[in-house]
Design a protein around this motif. Structure first.
Motif, PDB file in Angstrom:
ATOM      1  N   ASN A  40       0.846  -1.190   0.000  1.00  0.00           N
ATOM      2  CA  ASN A  40       0.000   0.000   0.000  1.00  0.00           C
ATOM      3  C   ASN A  40       0.884   1.244   0.000  1.00  0.00           C
ATOM      4  O   ASN A  40       1.874   1.328   0.724  1.00  0.00           O
ATOM      5  CB  ASN A  40      -0.905   0.014   1.232  1.00  0.00           C
ATOM      6  CG  ASN A  40      -1.945  -1.087   1.195  1.00  0.00           C
ATOM      7  OD1 ASN A  40      -2.373  -1.502   0.130  1.00  0.00           O
ATOM      8  ND2 ASN A  40      -2.339  -1.570   2.359  1.00  0.00           N
ATOM      9  N   GLY A  41       0.517   2.223  -0.832  1.00  0.00           N
ATOM     10  CA  GLY A  41       1.294   3.455  -0.903  1.00  0.00           C
ATOM     11  C   GLY A  41       2.481   3.402  -1.836  1.00  0.00           C
ATOM     12  O   GLY A  41       3.274   4.342  -1.898  1.00  0.00           O
ATOM     13  N   ALA A  42       2.612   2.317  -2.602  1.00  0.00           N
ATOM     14  CA  ALA A  42       3.768   2.179  -3.492  1.00  0.00           C
ATOM     15  C   ALA A  42       3.648   3.031  -4.754  1.00  0.00           C
ATOM     16  O   ALA A  42       4.636   3.259  -5.443  1.00  0.00           O
ATOM     17  CB  ALA A  42       3.963   0.714  -3.884  1.00  0.00           C
ATOM     18  N   GLY A  43       2.421   3.472  -5.086  1.00  0.00           N
ATOM     19  CA  GLY A  43       2.220   4.263  -6.304  1.00  0.00           C
ATOM     20  C   GLY A  43       1.424   3.538  -7.368  1.00  0.00           C
ATOM     21  O   GLY A  43       1.242   4.063  -8.475  1.00  0.00           O
ATOM     22  N   LYS A  44       0.910   2.354  -7.050  1.00  0.00           N
ATOM     23  CA  LYS A  44       0.188   1.557  -8.044  1.00  0.00           C
ATOM     24  C   LYS A  44      -1.089   2.262  -8.521  1.00  0.00           C
ATOM     25  O   LYS A  44      -1.312   2.420  -9.720  1.00  0.00           O
ATOM     26  CB  LYS A  44      -0.178   0.184  -7.465  1.00  0.00           C
ATOM     27  CG  LYS A  44       0.968  -0.600  -6.870  1.00  0.00           C
ATOM     28  CD  LYS A  44       0.557  -1.983  -6.425  1.00  0.00           C
ATOM     29  CE  LYS A  44      -0.582  -2.013  -5.425  1.00  0.00           C
ATOM     30  NZ  LYS A  44      -0.224  -1.382  -4.126  1.00  0.00           N
ATOM     31  N   SER A  45      -1.919   2.664  -7.574  1.00  0.00           N
ATOM     32  CA  SER A  45      -3.200   3.276  -7.941  1.00  0.00           C
ATOM     33  C   SER A  45      -3.009   4.625  -8.621  1.00  0.00           C
ATOM     34  O   SER A  45      -3.760   4.976  -9.539  1.00  0.00           O
ATOM     35  CB  SER A  45      -4.089   3.430  -6.700  1.00  0.00           C
ATOM     36  OG  SER A  45      -4.469   2.156  -6.205  1.00  0.00           O
ATOM     37  N   VAL A  83     -12.125  -1.142 -13.651  1.00  0.00           N
ATOM     38  CA  VAL A  83     -12.669  -1.786 -12.457  1.00  0.00           C
ATOM     39  C   VAL A  83     -11.989  -1.135 -11.258  1.00  0.00           C
ATOM     40  O   VAL A  83     -10.823  -1.409 -10.974  1.00  0.00           O
ATOM     41  CB  VAL A  83     -12.416  -3.307 -12.466  1.00  0.00           C
ATOM     42  CG1 VAL A  83     -12.960  -3.947 -11.184  1.00  0.00           C
ATOM     43  CG2 VAL A  83     -13.050  -3.947 -13.689  1.00  0.00           C
ATOM     44  N   PRO A  84     -12.681  -0.241 -10.531  1.00  0.00           N
ATOM     45  CA  PRO A  84     -12.055   0.467  -9.411  1.00  0.00           C
ATOM     46  C   PRO A  84     -11.872  -0.432  -8.198  1.00  0.00           C
ATOM     47  O   PRO A  84     -12.429  -1.542  -8.126  1.00  0.00           O
ATOM     48  CB  PRO A  84     -13.057   1.592  -9.114  1.00  0.00           C
ATOM     49  CG  PRO A  84     -14.379   1.029  -9.541  1.00  0.00           C
ATOM     50  CD  PRO A  84     -14.086   0.156 -10.740  1.00  0.00           C
ATOM     51  N   GLN A  85     -11.090   0.051  -7.228  1.00  0.00           N
ATOM     52  CA  GLN A  85     -10.860  -0.725  -5.999  1.00  0.00           C
ATOM     53  C   GLN A  85     -12.162  -1.026  -5.280  1.00  0.00           C
ATOM     54  O   GLN A  85     -12.402  -2.132  -4.817  1.00  0.00           O
ATOM     55  CB  GLN A  85      -9.938   0.055  -5.053  1.00  0.00           C
ATOM     56  CG  GLN A  85      -8.475  -0.280  -5.188  1.00  0.00           C
ATOM     57  CD  GLN A  85      -7.648   0.310  -4.073  1.00  0.00           C
ATOM     58  OE1 GLN A  85      -7.991   0.202  -2.903  1.00  0.00           O
ATOM     59  NE2 GLN A  85      -6.553   0.950  -4.421  1.00  0.00           N
ATOM     60  N   GLN A  86     -13.020  -0.023  -5.168  1.00  0.00           N
ATOM     61  CA  GLN A  86     -14.296  -0.167  -4.486  1.00  0.00           C
ATOM     62  C   GLN A  86     -15.426  -0.228  -5.505  1.00  0.00           C
ATOM     63  O   GLN A  86     -15.481   0.597  -6.411  1.00  0.00           O
ATOM     64  CB  GLN A  86     -14.516   1.015  -3.528  1.00  0.00           C
ATOM     65  CG  GLN A  86     -13.430   1.189  -2.476  1.00  0.00           C
ATOM     66  CD  GLN A  86     -13.368   0.018  -1.506  1.00  0.00           C
ATOM     67  OE1 GLN A  86     -14.399  -0.580  -1.178  1.00  0.00           O
ATOM     68  NE2 GLN A  86     -12.173  -0.323  -1.045  1.00  0.00           N
ATOM     69  N   ASP A  87     -16.324  -1.203  -5.338  1.00  0.00           N
ATOM     70  CA  ASP A  87     -17.469  -1.289  -6.231  1.00  0.00           C
ATOM     71  C   ASP A  87     -18.322  -0.022  -6.093  1.00  0.00           C
ATOM     72  O   ASP A  87     -18.632   0.404  -4.976  1.00  0.00           O
ATOM     73  CB  ASP A  87     -18.320  -2.516  -5.887  1.00  0.00           C
ATOM     74  CG  ASP A  87     -17.581  -3.816  -6.127  1.00  0.00           C
ATOM     75  OD1 ASP A  87     -16.842  -3.894  -7.125  1.00  0.00           O
ATOM     76  OD2 ASP A  87     -17.735  -4.748  -5.316  1.00  0.00           O
ATOM     77  N   ASP A 161      -8.063  -2.437 -10.533  1.00  0.00           N
ATOM     78  CA  ASP A 161      -7.350  -1.961  -9.355  1.00  0.00           C
ATOM     79  C   ASP A 161      -7.754  -2.812  -8.152  1.00  0.00           C
ATOM     80  O   ASP A 161      -8.878  -2.717  -7.669  1.00  0.00           O
ATOM     81  CB  ASP A 161      -7.687  -0.483  -9.114  1.00  0.00           C
ATOM     82  CG  ASP A 161      -6.670   0.201  -8.212  1.00  0.00           C
ATOM     83  OD1 ASP A 161      -5.721  -0.472  -7.764  1.00  0.00           O
ATOM     84  OD2 ASP A 161      -6.829   1.414  -7.962  1.00  0.00           O
ATOM     85  N   GLU A 162      -6.832  -3.668  -7.681  1.00  0.00           N
ATOM     86  CA  GLU A 162      -7.076  -4.577  -6.562  1.00  0.00           C
ATOM     87  C   GLU A 162      -8.384  -5.349  -6.769  1.00  0.00           C
ATOM     88  O   GLU A 162      -9.331  -5.242  -5.972  1.00  0.00           O
ATOM     89  CB  GLU A 162      -7.133  -3.785  -5.240  1.00  0.00           C
ATOM     90  CG  GLU A 162      -5.952  -2.880  -4.976  1.00  0.00           C
ATOM     91  CD  GLU A 162      -4.707  -3.636  -4.527  1.00  0.00           C
ATOM     92  OE1 GLU A 162      -4.765  -4.878  -4.434  1.00  0.00           O
ATOM     93  OE2 GLU A 162      -3.680  -2.990  -4.288  1.00  0.00           O
TER      94      GLU A 162
END
Length: 309
Positions: A40-45, A83-87, A161-162
């Motif tokens: 988390n926080g690596a810059g992926k998103s 496809v976002p992290q949260q639906d 995303d995740e």
């Protein structure tokens, strides 16, 4: 070499003085599943949002589907699935209505959207729930519907995303199967994940990101071969054991020895031979395990075991 759908050179994303993405080079080829792996926080998103044309880059070059996202954002987005992290489904609409409404955002004819929705419901194994409201679906069903919705415009490039965060093992494996089928139908996938088994299952190539930079790039097998060994021996000891003191007694048995609070890891080509040598030296753990190296071993070697907030 297959045609590149995404090309980034020296890509940067800053928030004030903080560089969330700090000068990365990435190339995603047509028809492959490409992964961004990192904590988390690596810059992926942040990277995904730039590729998805919803966050402008702070520096560097970026081309998506041959276009500049800053200048041609609407044209690029019309050819993407996201496809976002949260639906973010409309809970008050039915499963089928969610697909119909989303399809109309792309200006697609009603008849085409209806036919496509029927096809996607079958793909996502949601045909029997088509007329149920979204609120009644399980988490796995909602995730499959979100993926189905992202395909309504027949995208050339799908950003996930995740995709399986929070799902149980059965739902995760079903989702992996759907994504595997998509890749083999010609859809290019870009996936962010911090699940090592997911990256090994889905990705042809991936990059490991840490603190906004790329620490390594290659196929899962290439990365394991480059940064780990064929096998790992895990030796577990009783609570309170000074595992650091074990290292000198194990010196020379493996390519690398790593002492953790509850166990010692020995990285070697032949785990069974190493385990036999451990016992000969009089080291007696309460349990032992010989396993193959995984992406998790690579990930932890590259990014460290310390939790970073």
């Amino acid at each position: 070499m297959a045609e590149a759908l995404v090309i980034a050179r020296g890509l940067v994303k800053r928030f004030g003085q903080f560089a969330a993405v700090d000068g990365i080079d990435v190339e995603v080829r047509h028809g492959e599943a490409f992964g961004f792996l990192g904590p988390n926080g690596a810059g992926k998103s942040s990277t995904m949002r730039m590729i998805g044309c919803v966050s402008p880059r702070s520096g560097g070059e970026l081309r998506v589907l041959g276009m500049d996202p800053d200048r041609d954002g609407p044209r690029v987005r019309a050819r993407l699935g996201v496809v976002p992290q949260q639906d973010n489904l409309d809970a008050e609409l039915t499963v089928r209505q969610n697909l119909h409404v989303y399809g109309r955002y792309f200006g697609l004819p009603k008849a085409h959207v209806r036919a496509k929705a029927t096809e996607l419901l079958a793909f996502a194994q949601l045909t029997e729930r088509a007329d149920d409201e979204v609120e009644a679906l399980s988490g796995g069903m909602k995730r499959r519907l979100t993926i189905a919705r992202s395909l309504i415009n027949d995208p050339e490039l799908l950003l996930l995303d995740e995709p399986t965060t929070g799902l149980d093992p059965q739902a995760r494996h079903l989702l992996w199967d759907r994504l595997f089928r998509l890749k083999h139908s010609g859809v290019t996938l870009i996936i962010t994940t911090h699940y090592m088994d997911e990256a090994e299952q889905l990705c042809d190539r991936l990059v490991v990101m840490d603190r906004g930079r790329i620490a390594a790039e290659g196929s899962p097998a290439e990365l394991i071969g480059r940064y780990s060994t064929k096998e790992v021996v895990e030796l577990r000891f009783p609570p309170g054991t000074d595992t650091d003191a074990m290292e000198p007694r194990l010196d020379g048995l493996a390519d690398r020895v790593e002492a953790l609070p509850d166990r010692v890891l020995l990285y070697a080509a032949d785990g069974e031979a190493v385990l036999g040598a451990v016992h000969i030296r009089g080291v007696n753990p309460i349990s032992s395990l010989v396993r193959r190296s995984t992406l998790e071993d690579v990930f932890l070697r590259l990014t460290g075991r310390t939790l970073v907030d």
